[in-house]
Enzyme design. Structure first.
Site, mmCIF file in Angstrom:
data_model
loop_
_atom_site.group_PDB
_atom_site.id
_atom_site.type_symbol
_atom_site.label_atom_id
_atom_site.label_comp_id
_atom_site.label_asym_id
_atom_site.label_seq_id
_atom_site.Cartn_x
_atom_site.Cartn_y
_atom_site.Cartn_z
ATOM 1 C CG HIS A 1 -1.947 1.021 1.244
ATOM 2 N ND1 HIS A 1 -3.145 0.869 0.594
ATOM 3 C CD2 HIS A 1 -1.982 2.245 1.821
ATOM 4 C CE1 HIS A 1 -3.867 1.961 0.776
ATOM 5 N NE2 HIS A 1 -3.188 2.804 1.510
ATOM 6 C CG HIS B 1 -11.091 3.779 2.247
ATOM 7 N ND1 HIS B 1 -11.693 4.105 3.434
ATOM 8 C CD2 HIS B 1 -9.752 3.831 2.497
ATOM 9 C CE1 HIS B 1 -10.772 4.350 4.336
ATOM 10 N NE2 HIS B 1 -9.595 4.198 3.798
#
Ligand SMILES: Nc1ncnc2c1ncn2[C@@H]1O[C@H](COP(=O)(O)OP(=O)(O)O)[C@@H](O)[C@H]1O
Ligand SMILES: [Mg+2]
Lengths: 751, 84, 234, 84
Positions: free
Chosen positions: A44, A90
């Site tokens: 990430h 998200h």
């Protein structure tokens, strides 16, 4: 004390990665250091699987003020104003807790924008879910939409559009991508840098709790059946706090007491301290015991890795502390000094004075792992790309197909969604949602910004490179349909597990396609986001790049929407009249197939088409423009007719002579429901037909008059023969209710 | 049978509403209120033979719909029954 | 004339009200921060929409205790024109300048769209420029706009002609379908007995420029400007 | 001292949230739940010498802030005190 191997494994280090960590430190890490490395080197934060590929994107251009690398990208729109925008995913948090996951996604992307010194003025979102006949999916959709609405409405930034699609492949792994756009004075951009030894480092915003610890690594881990019991702490969004932060930060930036600022997003304090230090080529030192805490007994490890929302880190100029503190006091926020910038290049973390971590800052960022993962063309493609219409059941009556398509949630009006979003706050929204791209005016100028998010997972599944080109082309085309010149792009790449060569191949292909189309259409990529490991129980989602294209409309009064404004206007089809059925909504809807190849985009012709649209809007030769996508021209035309002040049309479409899949039984179906890029339906201003057609000829864009607006029915003919006919009320009934009817009885948890 | 379900955020979950209320109370002069957490409260009328039966329906319903197990926990009270 | 636009933490239509009064209608306008204790000589007070204090607890519940609200009440009691829009309306109800309460929309969802309201009373400073029965197209954007009052209060509101705006269809007819949130008596806005304080859920300040979809909201703000101008002339 | 305040809509006020929950429960097969009303629940931590003192702070706070008397009523419970 030596770190146990199981602890190292639990932090997701490969042996080589751990070895590199040891080299950088020259000793064994403390547990806090191990945590810091693990989040900074997670997929990430480090983009270790994707970084190599992303370098192929074009990122430069005369208008680019800030390319990838900062909190958001920025382009010059003229009048001394910069548009700042970015997209963020998200996905995983929204699956675990739809309302809060989506809400905190919105909060995060907004922080990325105001961190740059820009006032956020619009939001978009791109959503993918499983099919709506599953009640669990309906609850998910309900929660995600409510969460986006809850955050955006409260903070007062309009959500002016987006896209939403439903495919079985997203049932266990929905996609929630949010985009935010802001504007700043060109000379007022703020940066996420820490520099100037001795300058104070401030923490401001919500207190730190144990939320989302390891969220950054979680976002990079595949789901399995145990995910539900791991129950990683979920962050709860506080839009009220963020509204205060937004106003206070913008006010602080108007002083010049600020050196740099960054929000604490994924990996919280760890990421913000080390990135700001690395960008400024500085060291940075903080004491975690000074960090405002919501819970008792938090360890330095927890404080450094917490992902509590609505927090900012800033570096002020020494001697100007009082100014900074006063602004935050006004907003009932307390800026707390937690450390300072140093000249030694180290990220030093203390706990009540005692050093608990000390890491050379540059290597932490620069020597992050980088993988050139193997790629392999997936085996499914040969079969999936093969479409033989002769094997299909004969098509139903075109009128029936048409009504069914209009009523499909993927095609039907998204009113149920955008009614829940305050799309008008700030009084800049010039085109209401549902009518085309997002259009917001820029007060104090004559201009408007126009932007669209697009992507089609089915297309990318069947051909990721073409899917990438198509996504860029569609987003840019939607911008051009409003009359604006596309000037920049951002992207969110949602894919499966990159350690699988087939997935990595899809990724690499999609990047190539996007890069090629961005070059051809002159929309440099200024930033974006990568979300990998979107899999449930080994089942990957469709490869889904979502493109956000931003354009500028020099004179807002030239803006166009998709709606036919009045009767008795000529209708012209610009672009390639032929459509194909490969990967189409029709094939999925009527035959349950995701098959064939999507019709390819000719990028030169696409560019010519978009330039023609901009000319036509400027010259006021056309009154409306609508890009044909899902469901083909029949659906496109119906969408031009319904909505405010509905007006009917009589249209005669050319036969799809050139279509690849020749089959007589499907001639009419292909003409009506075949899909192709680079096609736009426009209504022509009275007396301007010749001008439009001649300019189209000059630009080598096919253009045919296909009919005329008027009446209270939509009548379609193909090659002179009447084939389908529906009333505006029927169209509105099917299209208007197609999504809404799934939700009438859902009781939301947020109720 | 009157059954009450109290749904509260788990202690580790941040409660922005509660925090805002405490701050408001403090600025109104109620410094003695040191903390506030806000939850939801449901009154169910359950057709059941016994308090136990009502409790079991209520807890199923709380699990499935009223509470979100990821961030919330709940407690049930049934009229004329003090177990909890 | 001079508008005071009150800013609470979490107000987010403050800039909309400021833009409409200052830049569209060419009046003086000033923001007044909620901690201030004087209205800076304003002639009219606007309580804007938004989510004061995040709408946590209950819409408008915390904002009513802001220091500036004491001045607003004093100003209102002295007959000064006050308008509360959306969240501002909720604050006026909480502080007791208007009667009633706002519940969650009956379909439980936040709703943002253009609706129609009928101007029921033209003897308030904010409707004097309208024609009785005039239908306005205005945006709404709220989750809690379902007007509620006890039966006695409703009777009194009607008897005293305090219902200023009512939801209606495009042709002015009052139908269930035209009531977006379940409001009692389709009430979209009310005034106090003295008629100088008006609160409404729709956003006239967002409907002052036709580019934004409707300019019907101008009549509300122009009414108060003209009332003031003619009072000054008299 | 832990003090709980329950705020509910007055019986005369229609509760769309409660109704929606009942309907959802009925479609999920919980026909035995005949009615649901939704309210708010606050846990206050009050610095007070006695349960009575805590109760009196809580009721002031409820009157002024936590409940809107036009539509809501409230009830207070203090730890180690059953009066209500
Ligand atoms: N998730 C969403 N949020 C807000 N608006 C949406 C959303 N999904 C779709 N819309 C709006 O609905 C309209 C139609 O969307 P879509 O079906 O994707 O059309 P198109 O393919 O022509 O862009 C667009 O104007 C879009 O902004
Ligand atoms: Mg689209």
């Amino acid at each position: 004390m030596s770190i146990h191997q199981t602890t190292i494994d639990a932090h997701g280090f490969s042996p080589e990665e751990y070895q590199r960590l040891l080299e950088i430190l020259g000793r064994e890490p403390t547990i806090t250091e191990l945590g810091i490395f693990s989040v900074m080197w997670s997929e990430h934060c480090s983009y270790k699987s994707s970084r190599l590929h992303l370098r192929r994107f074009p990122t430069d251009g005369p208008r680019v003020v800030q390319g990838p690398g900062e909190n958001a990208g920025a382009v010059d729109i003229g009048d001394g104003i910069t548009a700042v925008f970015k997209i963020e995913s998200h996905n995983h948090p929204s699956f675990i807790e739809p309302y809060q996951g989506a809400a905190t996604g919105v909060g995060g992307i907004i922080r990325d924008i105001f961190t740059m010194g820009a006032r956020p003025i619009a939001l978009l979102n791109s959503l993918r879910f499983g099919e709506l006949d599953n009640p669990a999916t309906r609850r998910l959709v309900d929660g995600v939409v409510a969460g986006i609405a809850g955050y955006g409405n409260s903070i007062g930034i309009p959500t002016v559009g987006g896209e939403i699609a439903f495919e079985p492949g997203y049932a266990g792994n929905p996609l929630v991508n949010v985009f935010c756009l802001g504007v700043a004075k060109a000379d007022a951009l703020a940066m996420g840098v820490a520099s100037g030894a001795g300058n104070p480092v401030y923490y401001v915003g919500a207190k730190t709790g144990r939320d989302g610890i390891h969220g950054a690594t979680m976002a990079s881990a595949e789901f399995d059946e145990h995910s539900a019991d791991k129950r990683p702490a979920v962050q709860v969004g506080d839009p009220f706090m963020e509204k205060l932060l937004l106003e206070a930060c913008l006010e602080v930036m108007r002083t010049d007491a600020l050196v740099g600022i960054q929000d604490m997003g994924a990996a919280g304090l760890t990421c913000s301290t080390s990135e700001m230090g690395a960008r400024g080529d500085s060291g940075i030192e903080i004491d975690v015991s000074l960090v405002p805490q919501r819970e008792t007994g938090m360890t330095p490890y927890e404080i450094m890795l917490s992902e509590s929302q609505e927090r900012m880190l800033l570096v002020a100029r020494r001697g100007r502390e009082a100014e900074v503190e006063q602004v935050f006091e006004k907003w009932d926020l307390h800026a707390v000094r937690i450390g300072e910038v140093t000249g030694d290049g180290l990220l030093r973390i203390r706990d009540q004075g005692q050093v608990v971590a000390e890491i050379p800052n540059r290597p932490l960022a620069d020597r992050a792992p980088l993988y050139d993962r193997p790629t392999m063309r997936p085996a499914y493609l040969d079969d999936a790309n093969h479409l033989d219409l002769a094997t299909l059941a004969p098509p139903a009556d075109p009128r029936r197909i048409w009504l069914d398509l209009l009523d499909t949630p993927a095609v039907a009006s998204k009113r149920w969604v955008y009614r829940q979003y305050d799309h008008m706050v700030r009084t800049n929204t010039v085109v209401l949602p549902g009518l085309g791209a997002g259009v917001v005016r820029v007060k104090g100028t004559a201009r408007a910004l126009v932007f669209s998010l697009d992507g089609n997972g089915r297309h990318c599944f069947l051909d990721p490179a073409e899917g990438g080109r198509l996504a860029v082309a569609e987003a840019a085309r939607n911008v051009a349909c409003a009359g604006a010149v596309p000037i920049g792009a951002t992207n969110c790449l949602n894919f499966g597990n990159p350690e699988r060569p087939e997935i990595m191949w899809q990724f690499s292909q999609a990047v190539d396609g996007i890069a090629e189309a961005c070059r051809a259409l002159d929309v440099p990529i200024t930033g974006g986001n990568v979300s990998l490991y979107n899999e449930t129980d080994g089942q990957a989602i469709y490869p889904t790049p979502v493109l956000g294209v931003v354009g500028v409309l020099d004179d807002v009064t030239h803006v166009l929407t998709r709606v036919f404004p009045e009767p008795d206007l000529e209708i012209v089809l610009l672009g390639d009249p032929a459509g194909g059925l490969g990967g189409s909504e029709y094939l999925k809807q009527a035959h349950g197939l995701v098959r064939g190849a999507p019709a390819p985009v000719d990028l030169d012709r696409e560019r010519a088409l978009q330039e023609l649209l901009v000319d036509a809007a400027r010259g006021r030769w056309i009154r409306s423009a609508h890009d044909g996508s899902d469901g083909g021209l029949a659906v496109t035309l119906a969408e031009c007719c319904v909505e405010s002040g509905a007006v009917g049309a009589q249209v005669d479409l050319p036969e799809s002579v050139e279509s690849v899949e020749r089959d007589d039984r499907f001639g009419v179906v292909q003409a009506l429901f075949g899909e192709a890029p680079s096609r736009v339906v426009v209504s022509v201003a009275t007396g301007q037909r010749e001008r439009l057609l001649s300019r189209a000829r000059e630009r080598a864009v096919p253009a045919v008059v296909i009919g005329r607006t008027g009446g209270d029915r939509i009548r379609l003919a193909v090659a002179g023969e009447q084939v389908a006919d529906i009333g505006l009320d029927e169209a509105e009934q099917a299209w208007g209710q197609g999504l809404t009817r799934h939700f009438e009885t859902v009781a939301s948890r947020e109720a | 049978m009157k059954t009450r379900v109290f749904v509260t955020l788990k202690p580790s979950v941040f409660d922005p509403q509660g925090r805002t209320i405490v701050e408001a109370l403090q600025s109104m002069g109620y410094g003695s209120v040191r903390d506030v957490r806000q939850g939801k409260y449901f009154e169910l009328d359950v057709a059941a033979e016994s308090a136990d039966a009502a409790r079991s329906v209520a807890s199923e319903v709380a699990d499935k719909l009223l509470a979100n197990p990821v961030i919330e926990s709940y407690r049930i009270e049934v009229d004329g029954d003090d177990g909890s | 004339m001079k508008f005071a636009v009150i800013e609470f933490p979490g107000s987010n239509c403050d800039h909309d009200a400021y833009h409409a009064t200052k830049h569209v209608l060419g009046q003086q306008a000033e923001f007044v921060w909620h901690k201030e204790t004087d209205l800076r000589g304003a002639d009219v007070v606007v309580l804007p929409g938004g989510f004061s204090y995040g709408d946590y607890l209950r819409t408008g519940a915390i904002a009513r205790f802001s220091p500036v609200m004491a001045c607003v009440c004093e100003f209102a009691h002295a007959g000064g024109p006050v308008i509360g829009i959306c969240n501002g309306f909720q604050v006026l109800l909480e502080v007791g300048l208007l009667e009633g309460a706002l519940l969650r929309n009956n379909r439980l969802k936040f709703l943002c769209e253009h609706i129609h309201v009928r101007v029921e009373q033209t003897d308030t400073p904010f409707t004097s420029g309208a024609v009785a029965g005039q239908v306005l197209t205005l945006p709404i954007a709220h989750g809690e706009g379902n007007f509620h009052a006890s039966p006695e209060t409703l009777v009194a509101l009607e008897a005293n002609r305090q219902v200023v705006f009512r939801y209606c269809a495009a042709d002015g007819a009052q139908t269930d379908a035209a009531n977006p949130n379940g409001s009692a008596h389709a009430i979209a806005g009310v005034c106090n007995v003295e008629r100088n304080v008006v609160g409404l859920m729709p956003h006239p300040e967002r409907a002052c420029e036709s580019m934004l979809g409707s300019a019907d909201g101008r009549v509300v703000l122009e009414s108060v400007i003209n009332t003031f101008a003619s009072a000054g002339a008299a």
